[in-house]
Write a protein that holds these residues in place. Structure first.
Motif, PDB file in Angstrom:
ATOM      1  N   PRO A  47      47.777  54.172  42.967  1.00  0.00           N
ATOM      2  CA  PRO A  47      46.827  53.517  41.980  1.00  0.00           C
ATOM      3  C   PRO A  47      46.494  52.028  42.342  1.00  0.00           C
ATOM      4  CG  PRO A  47      49.320  53.286  41.823  1.00  0.00           C
ATOM      5  CD  PRO A  47      49.037  54.028  42.910  1.00  0.00           C
ATOM      6  N   LEU A  48      45.289  51.610  41.859  1.00  0.00           N
ATOM      7  CA  LEU A  48      44.651  50.240  41.808  1.00  0.00           C
ATOM      8  C   LEU A  48      44.516  50.274  43.555  1.00  0.00           C
ATOM      9  CD1 LEU A  48      45.547  50.168  38.996  1.00  0.00           C
ATOM     10  CD2 LEU A  48      46.172  47.974  39.376  1.00  0.00           C
ATOM     11  N   CYS A  49      43.828  50.932  44.027  1.00  0.00           N
ATOM     12  CA  CYS A  49      43.906  51.181  45.510  1.00  0.00           C
ATOM     13  C   CYS A  49      42.929  50.216  46.287  1.00  0.00           C
ATOM     14  CB  CYS A  49      43.552  52.662  45.919  1.00  0.00           C
ATOM     15  SG  CYS A  49      41.778  53.147  45.767  1.00  0.00           S
ATOM     16  N   GLY A  50      41.853  49.708  45.630  1.00  0.00           N
ATOM     17  CA  GLY A  50      40.984  48.823  46.347  1.00  0.00           C
ATOM     18  C   GLY A  50      40.341  49.417  47.544  1.00  0.00           C
TER      19      GLY A  50
ATOM     20  N   TRP B 143      35.735  41.174  43.450  1.00  0.00           N
ATOM     21  CA  TRP B 143      35.159  42.068  44.367  1.00  0.00           C
ATOM     22  C   TRP B 143      33.690  41.433  44.956  1.00  0.00           C
ATOM     23  CZ3 TRP B 143      37.056  45.385  47.782  1.00  0.00           C
ATOM     24  CH2 TRP B 143      38.309  45.922  47.520  1.00  0.00           C
TER      25      TRP B 143
ATOM     26  N   LEU C 210      48.455  43.354  37.448  1.00  0.00           N
ATOM     27  CA  LEU C 210      48.618  43.108  35.915  1.00  0.00           C
ATOM     28  C   LEU C 210      49.437  42.193  35.300  1.00  0.00           C
ATOM     29  CD1 LEU C 210      48.599  47.150  35.748  1.00  0.00           C
ATOM     30  CD2 LEU C 210      46.590  45.713  35.677  1.00  0.00           C
TER      31      LEU C 210
ATOM     32  N   ALA D  80      43.174  55.651  42.235  1.00  0.00           N
ATOM     33  CA  ALA D  80      42.385  55.037  41.262  1.00  0.00           C
ATOM     34  C   ALA D  80      41.782  53.602  41.497  1.00  0.00           C
ATOM     35  CB  ALA D  80      43.256  55.269  39.778  1.00  0.00           C
ATOM     36  N   GLU D  81      40.647  53.250  41.193  1.00  0.00           N
ATOM     37  CA  GLU D  81      40.165  52.051  41.610  1.00  0.00           C
ATOM     38  C   GLU D  81      38.937  51.762  40.533  1.00  0.00           C
ATOM     39  OE1 GLU D  81      40.847  48.988  43.163  1.00  0.00           O
ATOM     40  OE2 GLU D  81      38.837  48.319  42.373  1.00  0.00           O
ATOM     41  N   LEU D  82      39.002  50.486  39.932  1.00  0.00           N
ATOM     42  CA  LEU D  82      38.022  50.090  39.020  1.00  0.00           C
ATOM     43  C   LEU D  82      36.586  49.864  39.493  1.00  0.00           C
ATOM     44  CD1 LEU D  82      37.904  48.983  35.904  1.00  0.00           C
ATOM     45  CD2 LEU D  82      38.427  46.698  36.945  1.00  0.00           C
ATOM     46  N   HIS D  83      36.767  49.153  40.676  1.00  0.00           N
ATOM     47  CA  HIS D  83      35.238  48.692  41.284  1.00  0.00           C
ATOM     48  C   HIS D  83      34.668  49.516  42.106  1.00  0.00           C
ATOM     49  CE1 HIS D  83      32.555  45.448  41.882  1.00  0.00           C
ATOM     50  NE2 HIS D  83      32.628  45.381  43.388  1.00  0.00           N
TER      51      HIS D  83
ATOM     52  N   TRP E 271      38.204  41.514  37.768  1.00  0.00           N
ATOM     53  CA  TRP E 271      38.246  42.261  39.058  1.00  0.00           C
ATOM     54  C   TRP E 271      36.782  42.461  39.669  1.00  0.00           C
ATOM     55  CZ3 TRP E 271      42.492  41.751  41.891  1.00  0.00           C
ATOM     56  CH2 TRP E 271      43.664  41.702  41.053  1.00  0.00           C
TER      57      TRP E 271
ATOM     58  N   ARG F 289      51.336  49.385  46.075  1.00  0.00           N
ATOM     59  CA  ARG F 289      51.215  48.132  46.667  1.00  0.00           C
ATOM     60  C   ARG F 289      50.216  47.478  45.867  1.00  0.00           C
ATOM     61  NH1 ARG F 289      47.962  44.800  49.720  1.00  0.00           N
ATOM     62  NH2 ARG F 289      49.079  43.197  50.487  1.00  0.00           N
TER      63      ARG F 289
ATOM     64  N   ASP G 288      38.462  52.655  34.845  1.00  0.00           N
ATOM     65  CA  ASP G 288      40.024  52.129  34.340  1.00  0.00           C
ATOM     66  C   ASP G 288      41.050  53.043  34.473  1.00  0.00           C
ATOM     67  OD1 ASP G 288      42.257  51.026  32.752  1.00  0.00           O
ATOM     68  OD2 ASP G 288      41.066  50.346  31.077  1.00  0.00           O
ATOM     69  N   ILE G 289      41.929  52.535  35.112  1.00  0.00           N
ATOM     70  CA  ILE G 289      43.288  53.821  35.314  1.00  0.00           C
ATOM     71  C   ILE G 289      43.689  54.391  33.829  1.00  0.00           C
ATOM     72  CG2 ILE G 289      45.037  52.198  35.501  1.00  0.00           C
ATOM     73  CD1 ILE G 289      46.375  53.693  37.802  1.00  0.00           C
TER      74      ILE G 289
ATOM     75  N   THR H  33      42.133  50.179  50.333  1.00  0.00           N
ATOM     76  CA  THR H  33      43.228  49.983  51.464  1.00  0.00           C
ATOM     77  C   THR H  33      43.039  51.105  52.445  1.00  0.00           C
ATOM     78  OG1 THR H  33      45.494  50.089  51.820  1.00  0.00           O
ATOM     79  CG2 THR H  33      44.552  51.664  50.071  1.00  0.00           C
TER      80      THR H  33
ATOM     81  N   PHE I  71      44.140  40.044  49.178  1.00  0.00           N
ATOM     82  CA  PHE I  71      45.075  41.155  49.127  1.00  0.00           C
ATOM     83  C   PHE I  71      44.779  42.185  50.252  1.00  0.00           C
ATOM     84  CE2 PHE I  71      41.967  41.803  45.769  1.00  0.00           C
ATOM     85  CZ  PHE I  71      41.434  43.143  46.064  1.00  0.00           C
TER      86      PHE I  71
HETATM   87  C1  LIG Z   1      45.478  43.120  43.981  1.00  0.00           C
HETATM   88  S1  LIG Z   1      44.262  44.515  44.266  1.00  0.00           S
HETATM   89  C2  LIG Z   1      45.427  45.617  45.223  1.00  0.00           C
HETATM   90  C3  LIG Z   1      44.604  46.585  46.066  1.00  0.00           C
HETATM   91  C4  LIG Z   1      45.142  47.470  47.071  1.00  0.00           C
HETATM   92  N1  LIG Z   1      46.474  48.226  46.099  1.00  0.00           N
HETATM   93  C5  LIG Z   1      45.616  46.880  48.246  1.00  0.00           C
HETATM   94  O1  LIG Z   1      46.867  47.042  48.345  1.00  0.00           O
HETATM   95  O2  LIG Z   1      44.760  46.520  48.840  1.00  0.00           O
HETATM   96  C6  LIG Z   1      44.404  45.273  42.697  1.00  0.00           C
HETATM   97  C7  LIG Z   1      43.018  46.241  42.181  1.00  0.00           C
HETATM   98  O3  LIG Z   1      43.135  46.876  41.313  1.00  0.00           O
HETATM   99  C8  LIG Z   1      41.940  46.977  40.830  1.00  0.00           C
HETATM  100  N2  LIG Z   1      42.082  47.153  39.146  1.00  0.00           N
HETATM  101  C9  LIG Z   1      42.407  46.278  38.311  1.00  0.00           C
HETATM  102  N3  LIG Z   1      42.604  46.695  37.311  1.00  0.00           N
HETATM  103  C10 LIG Z   1      42.493  48.144  37.497  1.00  0.00           C
HETATM  104  C11 LIG Z   1      42.327  49.139  36.329  1.00  0.00           C
HETATM  105  N4  LIG Z   1      42.581  49.017  35.023  1.00  0.00           N
HETATM  106  N5  LIG Z   1      42.039  50.473  36.774  1.00  0.00           N
HETATM  107  C12 LIG Z   1      41.728  50.670  38.193  1.00  0.00           C
HETATM  108  N6  LIG Z   1      41.797  49.533  38.886  1.00  0.00           N
HETATM  109  C13 LIG Z   1      41.950  48.493  38.715  1.00  0.00           C
HETATM  110  C14 LIG Z   1      41.215  46.028  41.155  1.00  0.00           C
HETATM  111  O4  LIG Z   1      39.819  46.125  41.293  1.00  0.00           O
HETATM  112  C15 LIG Z   1      41.680  45.686  42.514  1.00  0.00           C
HETATM  113  O5  LIG Z   1      41.040  46.387  43.610  1.00  0.00           O
END
Ligand SMILES: C[S@@+](CC[C@H](N)C(=O)[O-])C[C@H]1O[C@@H](n2cnc3c(N)ncnc32)[C@H](O)[C@@H]1O
Length: 212
Positions: free
Chosen positions: A44-47, A10, A129, A65-68, A6, A123, A105-106, A49, A17
């Protein structure tokens, strides 16, 4: 997926996405969550957005929550606000008024850290995952939120045609992941998305999960 995957997505700006507009599925279906002003929505995993700006504009609080980290920096730049940044054990917390974003990491996020969650908007998070992680992810979301109601947006396609992410998640799996904690309802008929990735057609499916 590995974190490295991921971070590279980025860095390469391979972020197909990311929607340039607020996602209509959210605005058209949020009423199913039964929220009131001031309620707190977990993304969760918000990018980065734009849906977060919309949720805040509607008077909801947001926790995400977002990794990057660079994505979160861009998110706040686009919101036009300067967050306070706090280093926690394994995560960082970006905070401003009614928004908290945990960076890292979430799976390192705890219930104490996240605080109250009234609903979840997922979303392209569950489907980001691989199958081996989705059970733990669903369990984590339920732990963090006391199985709060959820608006869930996923894709279904022939997984043999393409390796994910996004991964295909069908009704059986939604039942297996959330059927015990929630009553699960698929809204309307899934929308066909032509060539949604690598020439593969997919269906977008919208689920409402209501706490039991
Ligand atoms: C497909 S994108 C979706 C982003 C957002 N939900 C959207 O609709 O634009 C998945 C996101 O999850 C983040 N991600 C992946 N694994 C993660 C983890 N273990 N913990 C937190 N974020 C994570 C990635 O960096 C990426 O931004």
């Amino acid at each position: 997926m590995e974190a490295a995957f991921w971070h590279q997505v980025w860095k390469d700006r391979n972020i197909g996405f990311h929607q340039q507009q607020v996602y209509a599925v959210l605005t058209e279906n949020i009423h199913y969550l039964g929220l009131k002003q001031g309620d707190r929505v977990f993304v969760p995993l918000c990018g980065k957005t734009k849906d977060i700006a919309w949720l805040l504009g509607q008077g909801y609080r947001v926790v995400a929550a977002e990794l990057h980290e660079a994505a979160v920096i861009e998110l706040f730049e686009e919101l036009g606000v300067e967050p306070e940044i706090e280093q926690l054990a394994k995560l960082k917390r970006y905070h401003f008024e009614h928004i908290d974003v945990y960076v890292g990491d979430i799976f390192d996020l705890t219930k104490d850290q996240i605080g109250v969650v009234d609903a979840i908007y997922d979303r392209a998070a569950l489907i980001a995952l691989p199958e081996s992680m989705r059970r733990d992810y669903a369990t984590l979301l339920n732990q963090l939120s006391d199985a709060a109601p959820q608006l869930l947006v996923i894709y279904e396609y022939d997984q043999s045609l393409m390796a994910g992410p996004p991964f295909s998640v069908g009704a059986d799996e939604i039942g297996a992941l959330y059927g015990q904690s929630h009553s699960t309802k698929k809204l309307a008929s899934p929308k066909l998305i032509k060539d949604f990735k690598d020439g593969v057609d997919g269906h977008e499916a919208i689920w409402v999960l209501t706490s039991r």
